[in-house]
Enzyme design. Structure first.
Site, short mmCIF file in Angstrom:
data_model
loop_
_atom_site.label_atom_id
_atom_site.label_comp_id
_atom_site.label_asym_id
_atom_site.label_seq_id
_atom_site.Cartn_x
_atom_site.Cartn_y
_atom_site.Cartn_z
N THR A 1 15.97 53.64 -3.46
CA THR A 1 16.21 52.34 -4.08
C THR A 1 16.20 51.26 -3.01
OG1 THR A 1 17.82 50.89 -5.15
CG2 THR A 1 18.74 52.79 -4.05
N ILE A 2 15.59 50.14 -3.34
CA ILE A 2 15.64 49.03 -2.38
C ILE A 2 17.07 48.50 -2.28
CG2 ILE A 2 13.26 48.30 -2.77
CD1 ILE A 2 14.50 45.83 -4.31
N ASP A 3 17.90 48.78 -3.32
CA ASP A 3 19.25 48.18 -3.38
C ASP A 3 20.22 48.79 -2.37
OD1 ASP A 3 18.17 46.88 -5.57
OD2 ASP A 3 19.06 48.25 -7.03
N MET B 1 17.35 40.39 -5.34
CA MET B 1 17.71 41.60 -6.10
C MET B 1 18.81 42.39 -5.40
SD MET B 1 14.24 43.30 -7.50
CE MET B 1 13.42 42.70 -8.96
N GLU C 1 21.72 38.87 -7.02
CA GLU C 1 21.57 38.73 -8.48
C GLU C 1 22.82 39.20 -9.26
OE1 GLU C 1 18.35 41.17 -9.92
OE2 GLU C 1 19.23 43.01 -9.12
N ARG D 1 17.10 23.12 -4.58
CA ARG D 1 15.97 23.88 -5.12
C ARG D 1 16.33 25.36 -5.18
NH1 ARG D 1 14.59 19.50 -6.27
NH2 ARG D 1 12.66 18.40 -5.70
N ARG E 1 10.14 44.26 -3.88
CA ARG E 1 9.79 45.65 -4.14
C ARG E 1 8.37 45.99 -3.67
NH1 ARG E 1 12.39 46.78 -9.49
NH2 ARG E 1 10.41 47.64 -10.19
O1 F6P Z 1 17.02 48.84 -8.63
C1 F6P Z 1 15.93 48.15 -8.09
C2 F6P Z 1 15.76 46.81 -8.77
O2 F6P Z 1 14.67 46.16 -8.13
C3 F6P Z 1 17.00 45.94 -8.80
O3 F6P Z 1 17.26 45.32 -7.58
C4 F6P Z 1 16.65 45.01 -9.93
O4 F6P Z 1 17.81 44.49 -10.55
C5 F6P Z 1 15.91 45.89 -10.88
O5 F6P Z 1 15.40 46.98 -10.13
C6 F6P Z 1 14.77 45.20 -11.59
O6 F6P Z 1 14.22 46.07 -12.52
P1 F6P Z 1 12.87 45.77 -13.32
O7 F6P Z 1 11.75 46.21 -12.43
O8 F6P Z 1 12.99 46.59 -14.53
O9 F6P Z 1 12.81 44.29 -13.59
#
Ligand code: F6P
Length: 371
Positions: free
Chosen positions: A151-153, A195, A248, A290, A299
């Site tokens: 996961t990037i998170d 994200m 987010e 802005r 991603r």
């Molecule tokens: O879990 C990875 C992620 O990129 C989160 O950071 C983000 O909230 C979510 O997936 C976005 O998901 P989708 O690609 O369904 O918009």
């Protein structure tokens, strides 16, 4: 019939599920090459588990043979050559009833049968928390498998870091670098939403590395007046611009996380907090403000060398683990080692930013406000 955990492996499959992350193709390549080295056949499942559940949707079939040619030259590519999906969770598969209502059904048994039908001896499943939950159920139903965390998170527990995170932070940092000059030239406030779902890792790391003035993360509900104070303090010191990073999943004290959408069979979609913060800053401070939402840009792109190496190490370790008889475990980075942890210990626990961590304290020492 669940496959026998003790039989020697001849054929394995790999699947990539959930949101994509830079490094997935490196895992696929390492898994495939390590398996081939052992004389095993390797197949890729299309779009998470969709290739097994709905093979009729794929002219070539739901499984792709992963030959040396197919995995050649893919380490540096973002995305996944197998496709992925964060819809249609097989444990809560949404079925629309004739009256239009949605029923969620468990299709995990069909997945186990599907692998058996194709004589697949073991699975490497790459994904985030949702994929770990699926893997846990499949393993309990007798499927021999090893999970690879992704996961990037960076919010998965039991691994020091997940691949994709470093690439996302690198891109976000570059975005902040670029925004500085335009913010300074116009004397504006620039709000940058990033994200990360319910954890603030990307916002924190990029915010500190990219010299943000304010970082708002889910772990610390913000007070907009403290954000305004920081903007005014900077103005008073002659810096007429301010960079505000907003994760987010951030929310104000007593407020709620901004959710865009929640559909059956998938995780809720977050977003909108950047707009809210920017509007409040505009209204209270009167400063030109802005908003930039980095969104899915985080991603994409080529994985950094760190993410490539982590992903390659994870793929190779998954194959070594299967060969050694491991199942129901996740590979994890525990520098300098890659280790195996039971999936049930890793899943369901989100790794949040500890507010007493060195990076948070460093940010505070640098004068960065957390609102
Ligand atoms: O879990 C990875 C992620 O990129 C989160 O950071 C983000 O909230 C979510 O997936 C976005 O998901 P989708 O690609 O369904 O918009």
């Amino acid at each position: 019939m669940p496959m026998n955990q003790n039989t020697s492996i001849k054929k394995i499959a790999i699947s990539t599920g959930g949101g994509d992350a830079p490094g997935l193709n490196a895992v696929i390549r390492a898994t495939a090459l390590s398996a081939m080295k052992r004389g095993w056949e390797v197949y890729g499942v299309r779009d998470g588990f969709h290739g097994i559940l709905s093979p009729e949707e794929y002219p070539e079939g739901g499984f792709i043979p992963l030959t040396r040619d197919r995995v050649s030259g893919i380490t540096h590519l973002g995305g996944t050559i197998l496709g992925t999906s964060n819809r249609n969770n097989p444990l809560k598969y949404p079925i629309v009833r004739p009256d239009g209502t949605v029923e969620e059904v468990d299709r995990s048994g069909e997945i186990v049968r599907g692998f058996d039908l194709h004589h697949i001896d073991a699975l490497v499943t790459v994904g985030g928390d949702g994929s770990l939950a699926i893997a846990s159920v499949l393993a309990k139903k007798g499927l021999r498998l090893i999970s690879v965390p992704k996961t990037i998170d960076n919010d998965l527990d039991k691994t020091d870091v997940t691949f994709g995170f470093d690439t996302a932070v690198g891109f976000a940092t570059e975005a902040l670098d670029r925004l500085h000059s335009t913010a300074a030239s116009h004397g504006r406030v620039m709000v940058v939403e990033m994200m990360g779902r319910y954890a603030g890792w990307i916002a924190l790391h990029a915010g500190v590395a990219g010299s943000a003035d304010v970082i708002l993360i889910p772990e610390h509900p913000y007070d907009i007046h403290k954000v305004i104070e920081k903007i005014k303090e900077r103005d008073a010191n002659g810096s007429h611009f301010t960079i505000v990073v907003v994760a987010e999943g951030a929310s104000s004290v007593g407020g709620e996380i901004s959710v865009i959408e929640h559909k059956a069979g998938r995780a809720e979609r977050l977003g909108g907090v950047g707009e809210k913060v920017a509007a409040e800053i505009r209204e209270i401070s009167g400063k030109e403000t802005r908003l930039v939402v980095l969104g899915h840009l985080l991603r994409g792109g080529s994985p950094t060398s760190f993410d490539r190496l982590t992903a390659l190490r994870f793929g190779a370790a998954a194959v070594r683990g299967l060969e050694a008889g491991q199942s129901g475990v996740m590979v994890a980075l525990d520098p300098p080692h890659v280790k195996y942890v039971p999936i049930d210990e890793a899943m369901g626990k989100m790794k949040m930013v500890p507010l007493d961590s060195d990076i948070v304290i460093t940010a505070q020492d640098l004068g960065i406000s957390f609102g």
